[in-house]
Design an enzyme around this catalytic site. Sequence first.
Site, PDB file in Angstrom:
ATOM      1  N   GLY A  11       0.814  -1.213   0.000  1.00 39.61           N
ATOM      2  CA  GLY A  11       0.000   0.000   0.000  1.00 39.61           C
ATOM      3  C   GLY A  11       0.850   1.267   0.000  1.00 39.61           C
ATOM      4  N   GLN A  12       0.171   2.399   0.009  1.00 40.65           N
ATOM      5  CA  GLN A  12       0.886   3.692   0.019  1.00 40.65           C
ATOM      6  C   GLN A  12       1.881   3.767   1.170  1.00 40.65           C
ATOM      7  N   ASP A  13       1.385   3.597   2.404  1.00 35.05           N
ATOM      8  CA  ASP A  13       2.258   3.783   3.569  1.00 35.05           C
ATOM      9  C   ASP A  13       3.320   2.691   3.652  1.00 35.05           C
ATOM     10  N   ASP A  64      -2.399 -13.210   4.797  1.00 37.60           N
ATOM     11  CA  ASP A  64      -3.640 -12.443   4.736  1.00 37.60           C
ATOM     12  C   ASP A  64      -4.147 -12.238   6.152  1.00 37.60           C
ATOM     13  N   LEU A  65      -4.639 -11.044   6.442  1.00 38.36           N
ATOM     14  CA  LEU A  65      -5.155 -10.777   7.784  1.00 38.36           C
ATOM     15  C   LEU A  65      -6.389 -11.622   8.094  1.00 38.36           C
ATOM     16  N   ALA A  88      -5.244  -3.304   5.672  1.00 40.95           N
ATOM     17  CA  ALA A  88      -6.661  -3.079   5.991  1.00 40.95           C
ATOM     18  C   ALA A  88      -7.444  -2.964   4.698  1.00 40.95           C
ATOM     19  N   SER A  90      -9.175  -0.376   3.499  1.00 42.60           N
ATOM     20  CA  SER A  90      -8.972   0.973   4.034  1.00 42.60           C
ATOM     21  C   SER A  90      -9.898   2.029   3.424  1.00 42.60           C
ATOM     22  N   THR A 131      -6.737   5.571  13.097  1.00 47.37           N
ATOM     23  CA  THR A 131      -7.144   6.579  12.122  1.00 47.37           C
ATOM     24  C   THR A 131      -8.015   7.672  12.726  1.00 47.37           C
ATOM     25  N   GLU A 133     -10.572   8.658  11.453  1.00 46.89           N
ATOM     26  CA  GLU A 133     -11.969   8.252  11.250  1.00 46.89           C
ATOM     27  C   GLU A 133     -12.600   7.786  12.567  1.00 46.89           C
ATOM     28  N   TYR A 154     -15.965   0.863   8.375  1.00 45.99           N
ATOM     29  CA  TYR A 154     -14.499   0.948   8.451  1.00 45.99           C
ATOM     30  C   TYR A 154     -14.059   1.521   9.795  1.00 45.99           C
ATOM     31  N   LYS A 158     -11.956  -0.201  12.790  1.00 49.02           N
ATOM     32  CA  LYS A 158     -10.700   0.376  13.298  1.00 49.02           C
ATOM     33  C   LYS A 158     -10.788   0.659  14.801  1.00 49.02           C
TER      34      LYS A 158
HETATM   35  P1  NAP Z   1      -3.734   1.280   1.261  1.00 50.68           P
HETATM   36  O1  NAP Z   1      -2.890   1.996   0.277  1.00 50.68           O
HETATM   37  O2  NAP Z   1      -5.165   1.031   0.975  1.00 50.68           O
HETATM   38  O3  NAP Z   1      -3.011  -0.124   1.568  1.00 50.68           O
HETATM   39  C1  NAP Z   1      -3.674  -1.140   2.256  1.00 50.68           C
HETATM   40  C2  NAP Z   1      -2.779  -2.362   2.287  1.00 50.68           C
HETATM   41  O4  NAP Z   1      -3.464  -3.424   2.969  1.00 50.68           O
HETATM   42  C3  NAP Z   1      -2.425  -2.912   0.901  1.00 50.68           C
HETATM   43  O5  NAP Z   1      -1.094  -3.377   0.923  1.00 50.68           O
HETATM   44  C4  NAP Z   1      -3.377  -4.088   0.755  1.00 50.68           C
HETATM   45  O6  NAP Z   1      -2.929  -5.079  -0.126  1.00 50.68           O
HETATM   46  C5  NAP Z   1      -3.372  -4.598   2.181  1.00 50.68           C
HETATM   47  N1  NAP Z   1      -4.506  -5.472   2.473  1.00 50.68           N
HETATM   48  C6  NAP Z   1      -5.811  -5.243   2.264  1.00 50.68           C
HETATM   49  N2  NAP Z   1      -6.548  -6.279   2.685  1.00 50.68           N
HETATM   50  C7  NAP Z   1      -5.676  -7.190   3.187  1.00 50.68           C
HETATM   51  C8  NAP Z   1      -5.811  -8.492   3.757  1.00 50.68           C
HETATM   52  N3  NAP Z   1      -7.004  -9.078   3.895  1.00 50.68           N
HETATM   53  N4  NAP Z   1      -4.686  -9.139   4.175  1.00 50.68           N
HETATM   54  C9  NAP Z   1      -3.482  -8.578   4.010  1.00 50.68           C
HETATM   55  N5  NAP Z   1      -3.279  -7.361   3.442  1.00 50.68           N
HETATM   56  C10 NAP Z   1      -4.367  -6.681   3.039  1.00 50.68           C
HETATM   57  O7  NAP Z   1      -3.682   2.015   2.681  1.00 50.68           O
HETATM   58  P2  NAP Z   1      -2.670   3.167   3.184  1.00 50.68           P
HETATM   59  O8  NAP Z   1      -3.204   4.478   2.754  1.00 50.68           O
HETATM   60  O9  NAP Z   1      -1.283   2.781   2.872  1.00 50.68           O
HETATM   61  O10 NAP Z   1      -2.925   3.081   4.754  1.00 50.68           O
HETATM   62  C11 NAP Z   1      -2.188   2.158   5.557  1.00 50.68           C
HETATM   63  C12 NAP Z   1      -2.982   1.862   6.825  1.00 50.68           C
HETATM   64  O11 NAP Z   1      -3.218   3.066   7.549  1.00 50.68           O
HETATM   65  C13 NAP Z   1      -4.361   1.261   6.587  1.00 50.68           C
HETATM   66  O12 NAP Z   1      -4.616   0.369   7.657  1.00 50.68           O
HETATM   67  C14 NAP Z   1      -5.300   2.443   6.683  1.00 50.68           C
HETATM   68  O13 NAP Z   1      -6.587   2.027   7.069  1.00 50.68           O
HETATM   69  C15 NAP Z   1      -4.611   3.268   7.739  1.00 50.68           C
HETATM   70  N6  NAP Z   1      -4.792   4.718   7.657  1.00 50.68           N
HETATM   71  C16 NAP Z   1      -4.565   5.370   6.496  1.00 50.68           C
HETATM   72  C17 NAP Z   1      -4.676   6.750   6.450  1.00 50.68           C
HETATM   73  C18 NAP Z   1      -4.415   7.514   5.187  1.00 50.68           C
HETATM   74  O14 NAP Z   1      -4.821   8.684   5.126  1.00 50.68           O
HETATM   75  N7  NAP Z   1      -3.718   6.940   4.213  1.00 50.68           N
HETATM   76  C19 NAP Z   1      -5.012   7.467   7.625  1.00 50.68           C
HETATM   77  C20 NAP Z   1      -5.207   6.750   8.804  1.00 50.68           C
HETATM   78  C21 NAP Z   1      -5.078   5.372   8.824  1.00 50.68           C
HETATM   79  P3  NAP Z   1      -3.242  -5.013  -1.721  1.00 50.68           P
HETATM   80  O15 NAP Z   1      -2.184  -4.107  -2.296  1.00 50.68           O
HETATM   81  O16 NAP Z   1      -3.123  -6.429  -2.134  1.00 50.68           O
HETATM   82  O17 NAP Z   1      -4.624  -4.448  -1.862  1.00 50.68           O
HETATM   83  N1  GDD Z   2     -13.172   8.794  -2.266  1.00 48.36           N
HETATM   84  C1  GDD Z   2     -13.966   9.814  -2.624  1.00 48.36           C
HETATM   85  N2  GDD Z   2     -14.427   9.886  -3.916  1.00 48.36           N
HETATM   86  N3  GDD Z   2     -14.282  10.738  -1.690  1.00 48.36           N
HETATM   87  C2  GDD Z   2     -15.062  11.769  -2.065  1.00 48.36           C
HETATM   88  C3  GDD Z   2     -15.549  11.916  -3.372  1.00 48.36           C
HETATM   89  C4  GDD Z   2     -15.230  10.922  -4.342  1.00 48.36           C
HETATM   90  O1  GDD Z   2     -15.625  10.970  -5.483  1.00 48.36           O
HETATM   91  N4  GDD Z   2     -16.278  13.059  -3.435  1.00 48.36           N
HETATM   92  C5  GDD Z   2     -16.247  13.610  -2.230  1.00 48.36           C
HETATM   93  N5  GDD Z   2     -15.519  12.839  -1.384  1.00 48.36           N
HETATM   94  C6  GDD Z   2     -15.297  13.085   0.058  1.00 48.36           C
HETATM   95  C7  GDD Z   2     -15.684  11.926   0.957  1.00 48.36           C
HETATM   96  O2  GDD Z   2     -17.101  11.865   1.140  1.00 48.36           O
HETATM   97  C8  GDD Z   2     -14.922  12.315   2.226  1.00 48.36           C
HETATM   98  O3  GDD Z   2     -15.652  13.234   2.980  1.00 48.36           O
HETATM   99  C9  GDD Z   2     -13.663  12.990   1.686  1.00 48.36           C
HETATM  100  O4  GDD Z   2     -13.913  13.270   0.296  1.00 48.36           O
HETATM  101  C10 GDD Z   2     -12.385  12.167   1.793  1.00 48.36           C
HETATM  102  O5  GDD Z   2     -12.633  10.877   1.223  1.00 48.36           O
HETATM  103  P1  GDD Z   2     -11.440   9.820   0.998  1.00 48.36           P
HETATM  104  O6  GDD Z   2     -10.338  10.447   0.245  1.00 48.36           O
HETATM  105  O7  GDD Z   2     -12.079   8.593   0.435  1.00 48.36           O
HETATM  106  O8  GDD Z   2     -10.857   9.585   2.462  1.00 48.36           O
HETATM  107  P2  GDD Z   2     -11.556   9.330   3.871  1.00 48.36           P
HETATM  108  O9  GDD Z   2     -11.338  10.564   4.686  1.00 48.36           O
HETATM  109  O10 GDD Z   2     -12.922   8.810   3.732  1.00 48.36           O
HETATM  110  O11 GDD Z   2     -10.660   8.131   4.446  1.00 48.36           O
HETATM  111  C11 GDD Z   2      -9.226   8.167   4.320  1.00 48.36           C
HETATM  112  O12 GDD Z   2      -8.673   8.787   5.453  1.00 48.36           O
HETATM  113  C12 GDD Z   2      -8.883   8.093   6.691  1.00 48.36           C
HETATM  114  C13 GDD Z   2      -8.220   8.937   7.787  1.00 48.36           C
HETATM  115  O13 GDD Z   2      -9.082   9.952   8.197  1.00 48.36           O
HETATM  116  C14 GDD Z   2      -8.734   6.723   4.164  1.00 48.36           C
HETATM  117  O14 GDD Z   2      -7.357   6.747   3.857  1.00 48.36           O
HETATM  118  C15 GDD Z   2      -8.923   5.933   5.447  1.00 48.36           C
HETATM  119  O15 GDD Z   2      -8.282   4.658   5.305  1.00 48.36           O
HETATM  120  C16 GDD Z   2      -8.272   6.708   6.592  1.00 48.36           C
HETATM  121  O16 GDD Z   2      -8.454   6.013   7.809  1.00 48.36           O
END
Ligand code: NAP
Ligand code: GDD
Length: 355
Positions: A11-13, A64-65, A88, A90, A131, A133, A154, A158
């Site tokens: 994933g990204q992180d 796999d988780l 996750a 995610s 998160t 969230e 979600y 979490k």
């Molecule tokens: P991401 O890009 O969606 O990456 C998710 C990772 O989880 C991917 O490597 C995915 O594998 C793997 N995965 C999904 N389902 C799985 C399963 N059943 N078993 C094993 N691996 C699995 O998420 P991210 O943005 O890097 O975020 C990393 C973590 O931080 C996540 O837990 C997310 O919920 C949390 N988080 C993210 C943010 C944010 O803003 N990015 C903020 C707060 C918390 P595949 O590549 O095969 O799909």
């Molecule tokens: N994805 C998406 N697509 N979001 C949209 C759209 C669209 O077309 N239009 C508006 N939005 C709004 C969503 O309703 C939300 O309020 C906001 O954009 C951000 O949506 P996302 O980028 O999908 O992120 P998120 O905030 O719901 O969740 C992400 O951040 C969390 C941390 O606060 C994810 O990375 C989660 O995994 C992470 O925990």
Amino acid sequence: MKKALITGISGQDGSYLTELLLSEGYQVHGMIRRSSTFNTGRIDHIYRDPHNGEKAKMRLHYGDLASSDSLQNVISAVEPDEIYNLAAQSHVRVSFDMPEYTGDVTGLGTLRLLEAIRRTGGNVRFYQASTSELFGSASPPQSETTPFEPQSPYAVAKAYAHWITNNYRDGYGIFASSGILFNHESPRRGETFVTRKITRAVAAILAGRQKHLYMGNLDSKRDWGYAPEYVEVMWRLLQHDEPADLVIGTGEAHTVREFLEEAFGYVGLDYQEYVRIDPQYFRPTEVDYLLAEASKARDLLGWEPKIRFKDLVRIMMDADLELQGLESPGEGKCLLAERFDGWHRWEDQVVSMDK
Ligand code: NAP
Ligand code: GDD
């Protein structure tokens, strides 16, 4: 040499954390899911270290988780010093379509991992990807003491993962820390999260490959930071003397509309000409306003984000422009002359899978 195991390495992180840990001298092990196509695009460049031409110190393991035995097997084989649980389901919108699966992977998956750690009895340090969230409808700004009010399957999953991490810390003495991270983005951000969806679309529109951008709620506010800076906190949190829960964010929030204005404006376009609202992107329950109060991270780890909103948009825009073969306007180039070329050749992109 320390060994780290990262779930969610693809994933990204996971990809940024791998780079950081390798640069800190770790041997990095990553868990990936079996897929019918390659799913390691974000980490393929790490296989070979460009500086010395030798194989990088990274190994991948299938797991796999959802599967306890795979977690047990990977942990027994690797014997890691640190485990970063980044895997996750995610996507918040997807969690409404797949609530049971999200609960199983994102919630129970964390329990399975902690149980595997408890059973193997090693002295491992554990990081949980919590998160913002979790705060859901709680009033901003949100800090470590803000009560959780999760608003999606979600977020509820979490919340389970967060509390079970605390429970295993308190009950079994496992060194377990949770980073409560606010939204963080980058050029490697998944294409269906809103920031990347926007920057990709702006670049595709300029390249003449897309005509409109279909969006949901433009009024929600998010505290958007830069992912490489956030993975550094994950690592630093596990180097700290005591386990802790820590809020990480910039302390600055913007609406989705402002992100649109900034991204389209960066290349001289008015978002209102291109954006259309499609109800399918609205969520049954929305999180309106997330804003971090991250002073504990500053006090405990000396952490401060450097990349702010406008820079973040610029970094993501430049990367997506480059992917479309376009140059950054930041270098004084005029992009607009060619922006209508090719529109007749392309209809709107398929949006049904685009959450
Ligand atoms: P991401 O890009 O969606 O990456 C998710 C990772 O989880 C991917 O490597 C995915 O594998 C793997 N995965 C999904 N389902 C799985 C399963 N059943 N078993 C094993 N691996 C699995 O998420 P991210 O943005 O890097 O975020 C990393 C973590 O931080 C996540 O837990 C997310 O919920 C949390 N988080 C993210 C943010 C944010 O803003 N990015 C903020 C707060 C918390 P595949 O590549 O095969 O799909
Ligand atoms: N994805 C998406 N697509 N979001 C949209 C759209 C669209 O077309 N239009 C508006 N939005 C709004 C969503 O309703 C939300 O309020 C906001 O954009 C951000 O949506 P996302 O980028 O999908 O992120 P998120 O905030 O719901 O969740 C992400 O951040 C969390 C941390 O606060 C994810 O990375 C989660 O995994 C992470 O925990």
